[in-house]
Design a protein around this motif. Structure first.
Motif, mmCIF file in Angstrom:
data_model
loop_
_atom_site.group_PDB
_atom_site.id
_atom_site.type_symbol
_atom_site.label_atom_id
_atom_site.label_comp_id
_atom_site.label_asym_id
_atom_site.label_seq_id
_atom_site.Cartn_x
_atom_site.Cartn_y
_atom_site.Cartn_z
ATOM 1 N N HIS A 53 5.022 10.660 -13.828
ATOM 2 C CA HIS A 53 4.198 10.970 -12.654
ATOM 3 C C HIS A 53 4.736 10.145 -11.484
ATOM 4 O O HIS A 53 4.694 8.908 -11.523
ATOM 5 N N TYR A 54 5.247 10.841 -10.471
ATOM 6 C CA TYR A 54 5.868 10.143 -9.340
ATOM 7 C C TYR A 54 4.864 9.717 -8.268
ATOM 8 O O TYR A 54 5.247 9.359 -7.159
ATOM 9 N N GLY A 55 3.580 9.762 -8.600
ATOM 10 C CA GLY A 55 2.579 9.236 -7.684
ATOM 11 C C GLY A 55 2.576 9.955 -6.351
ATOM 12 O O GLY A 55 2.734 11.185 -6.267
ATOM 13 N N ASN A 56 2.419 9.197 -5.295
ATOM 14 C CA ASN A 56 2.297 9.801 -3.968
ATOM 15 C C ASN A 56 3.625 10.262 -3.382
ATOM 16 O O ASN A 56 3.660 10.807 -2.282
ATOM 17 N N TRP A 101 12.431 3.019 -6.966
ATOM 18 C CA TRP A 101 11.381 3.905 -7.486
ATOM 19 C C TRP A 101 11.958 4.903 -8.487
ATOM 20 O O TRP A 101 11.344 5.206 -9.500
ATOM 21 N N LEU A 161 6.481 0.750 -10.179
ATOM 22 C CA LEU A 161 5.680 1.960 -10.006
ATOM 23 C C LEU A 161 5.802 2.505 -8.587
ATOM 24 O O LEU A 161 5.733 1.743 -7.619
ATOM 25 N N PRO A 162 5.967 3.833 -8.424
ATOM 26 C CA PRO A 162 5.829 4.425 -7.092
ATOM 27 C C PRO A 162 4.378 4.272 -6.616
ATOM 28 O O PRO A 162 3.478 4.011 -7.429
ATOM 29 N N PRO A 219 0.643 5.045 -5.977
ATOM 30 C CA PRO A 219 -0.224 5.983 -6.703
ATOM 31 C C PRO A 219 -0.588 7.181 -5.834
ATOM 32 O O PRO A 219 -0.739 7.066 -4.620
ATOM 33 N N ILE A 220 -0.728 8.330 -6.477
ATOM 34 C CA ILE A 220 -1.095 9.534 -5.741
ATOM 35 C C ILE A 220 -2.522 9.403 -5.210
ATOM 36 O O ILE A 220 -3.398 8.829 -5.867
ATOM 37 N N SER A 272 0.386 7.273 -11.259
ATOM 38 C CA SER A 272 1.770 6.905 -10.975
ATOM 39 C C SER A 272 2.355 6.347 -12.263
ATOM 40 O O SER A 272 1.624 5.757 -13.069
ATOM 41 N N GLU A 273 3.658 6.537 -12.470
ATOM 42 C CA GLU A 273 4.298 5.992 -13.667
ATOM 43 C C GLU A 273 5.695 5.465 -13.353
ATOM 44 O O GLU A 273 6.427 6.043 -12.551
#
Length: 253
Positions: A92-95, A116, A123-124, A126-127, A154-155
């Motif tokens: 999960h690439y977050g935001n 990233w 961590l990128p 967070p979304i 985010s991961e």
């Protein structure tokens, strides 16, 4: 020595790959190039090397599932037993999801974007709910069985390995040890996570591991000692492989 092969393939090019966008858990479709490469690169290489399978694994995302379907049809086993699991989802690439990698590099700097993309444990961002893909990710029916406390915002590679490696150890590896020929069609970070674990790659060296779309990677396991035999083998011409690896490593345009 009796051995068994396991084949790992990163899905064909997606529409987000084509546009150089961070994709992550957004359920992007394969591009026309991705559809073609699943046939002309992935399937062709498997048939050339006479690879056969007993079971296949893929993620809960369409780009991986569709790549697998094309491959299985092309190699003549469309009804091969297949297991789809969210734990093989891309990280999960977050935001960052939905944003162009080059534009993010212009905004935050190339070094930060590559951290990233390629670092082990950073961590990128967070979304957030204002991300244009937040709602479609959260409401994706393919994700309905994910426990709420395990649904990421985010991961990193490290946290992604926290879900991938237990699944590998508990579900996939026992199949290999039982003599089953396994095909895994998943994502770039999943391929890197499995490579890091299987090959015991260090946190530092994993930064330079780039696994391209569509090219099959073959691991050989000793069935008696239950360990890895030799190194990963890519089913591709070396010049083409190196070119595709460079493309994967690049932030792009």
């Amino acid at each position: 020595m009796k051995t068994i092969s396991m084949v790992l393939i990163r899905h064909g090019e997606s529409t987000f790959n084509q546009k150089n966008l961070f994709c992550g858990w957004h359920d992007a479709e394969l591009s026309e190039n991705g559809i073609r490469d699943a046939s002309k690169i992935s399937s062709a290489a498997l048939m050339e090397h006479k690879m056969a399978f007993d079971v296949a694994y893929t993620s809960a995302l369409k780009r991986a599932q569709d790549t697998l379907k094309i491959i299985l049809k092309e190699i003549g086993c469309p009804d091969l037993p297949t297991k789809c699991d969210w734990r093989l989802n891309e990280r999960h690439y977050g935001n960052l999801i939905g944003f162009n990698k080059r534009q993010m590099a212009d905004k935050y700097g190339e070094e930060q974007v590559q951290i990233w993309r390629r670092s082990f444990d950073v961590l990128p961002p967070p979304i957030t709910s204002d991300n244009p893909y937040y709602e479609c990710i959260r409401s994706n029916p393919s994700f309905r069985d994910i426990p709420p406390e395990q649904f990421p915002l985010s991961e990193s590679l490290k946290t992604t390995m926290g879900r991938v490696i237990p699944y590998w150890e508990q579900e996939i590896l026992p199949q290999i040890h039982a003599g089953k020929r396994v095909l895994i069609v998943a994502h770039g970070t999943i391929a890197r996570a499995l490579a890091k674990h299987i090959e015991n790659i260090s946190d530092e060296n994993i930064k330079s591991v780039n696994i391209p779309n569509s090219i099959p990677c073959v691991y050989e396991f000793d069935l008696e000692k239950k360990n890895l035999v030799g190194k990963i083998k890519y089913l591709a011409d070396e010049n083409f492989l190196n070119k595709q690896m460079e493309k994967t490593a690049s932030i792009g345009n």
